[in-house]
Scaffold this motif. Structure first.
Motif, mmCIF file in Angstrom:
data_model
loop_
_atom_site.group_PDB
_atom_site.id
_atom_site.type_symbol
_atom_site.label_atom_id
_atom_site.label_comp_id
_atom_site.label_asym_id
_atom_site.label_seq_id
_atom_site.Cartn_x
_atom_site.Cartn_y
_atom_site.Cartn_z
ATOM 1 N N LYS A 9 123.718 -54.980 115.008
ATOM 2 C CA LYS A 9 124.483 -53.355 114.944
ATOM 3 C C LYS A 9 124.750 -53.695 113.115
ATOM 4 N N GLN A 37 118.612 -42.426 109.015
ATOM 5 C CA GLN A 37 119.199 -41.430 108.568
ATOM 6 C C GLN A 37 120.220 -41.732 106.904
ATOM 7 N N PHE A 90 118.685 -45.335 114.169
ATOM 8 C CA PHE A 90 118.729 -45.440 114.919
ATOM 9 C C PHE A 90 117.308 -45.272 116.149
ATOM 10 N N TRP A 112 122.672 -50.834 111.398
ATOM 11 C CA TRP A 112 123.046 -50.851 109.955
ATOM 12 C C TRP A 112 122.637 -51.390 108.972
#
Lengths: 116, 112
Positions: A9, A37, A90, A112
């Motif tokens: 994560k 992103q 993602f 992240w």
């Protein structure tokens, strides 16, 4: 049914280090893809795969490698991390390609990554 | 180059009010248009998918419209709730292309 699972994560890397972001789906989807992103920008395609053994480059592939040895897994490898690769990543999957309108594209929860 | 532009960039509305988000695209030839909701810190979740022949699609309090002639779409949120606070992303696919074109999103904040 877990859907699309991404790990880790959160990750902090030093410049020059390598790492692999994992992506797995349990829906028997043929189409899988990786996006990044960045603030103020739309998601950008890094690499995609239309089935096991088949991969292709997206819009921003430099610095990333992928492989698709099984239908379920589509790992993204950062070869030598750079600060410009600091982003949210993602993974997405769908049963058929995005042109098929009756075809929902599922996204993972994101990874992240910070490169210092 | 295929592009997707969304407006406004952000908006604030009071709980219970309606709002409309806009999406203009240059993607051609057009295949389909999707709207996604992305909560902070989460992945995007599909709301609607529309093809060239569809001009309206609803999902609960969310209604998407499509004008393929003018290459415009809108997402209307009715009777907003606090849980509607999120980023809404317009995504367009070209026919003959595996790739998705994403808008930068509209951030909606619903206040009590």
């Amino acid at each position: 049914n877990a859907g699309v699972t991404q790990t880790p994560k959160f990750q902090v890397l030093k410049t020059g280090q390598s790492m692999t972001l994992q992506c797995a789906q349990d829906m028997n989807h043929e189409y899988m893809s990786w996006y990044r992103q960045d603030p103020g920008m739309g998601l950008r395609l890094i690499h995609y795969s239309v089935g096991a053994g088949i991969t292709d480059q997206g819009e921003v592939p430099n610095g990333y490698n992928v492989s698709r040895s099984t239908t379920e897994d589509f790992p993204l490898r950062l070869l030598s991390a750079a600060p410009s690769q600091t982003s949210v990543y993602f993974c997405a999957s769908s049963y058929r390609d995005p042109q098929s309108s009756g075809n929902t594209i599922y996204f993972g929860e994101g990874s992240w990554l910070t490169v210092v | 180059k295929n592009q997707v532009e969304q407006s406004p960039q952000s908006l604030i509305i009071l709980e219970g009010k309606n709002c409309t988000l806009q999406c203009n695209y240059t993607v051609s030839p057009f295949s389909n248009l999707r709207w996604y909701k992305q909560d902070t810190g989460r992945g995007p979740v599909s709301l609607t998918i529309m093809t060239f022949s569809e001009n309206t699609k609803s999902n609960g309090r969310y209604t998407a419209t499509l004008d393929a002639d003018t290459k415009q779409s809108s997402l209307h949120i009715t009777a907003s709730q606090l849980s509607d606070s999120a980023s809404y992303i317009c995504v367009v696919t070209a026919r003959g292309d595996y790739k998705l074109s994403f808008g930068a999103g509209t951030t909606v904040t619903v206040r009590a």
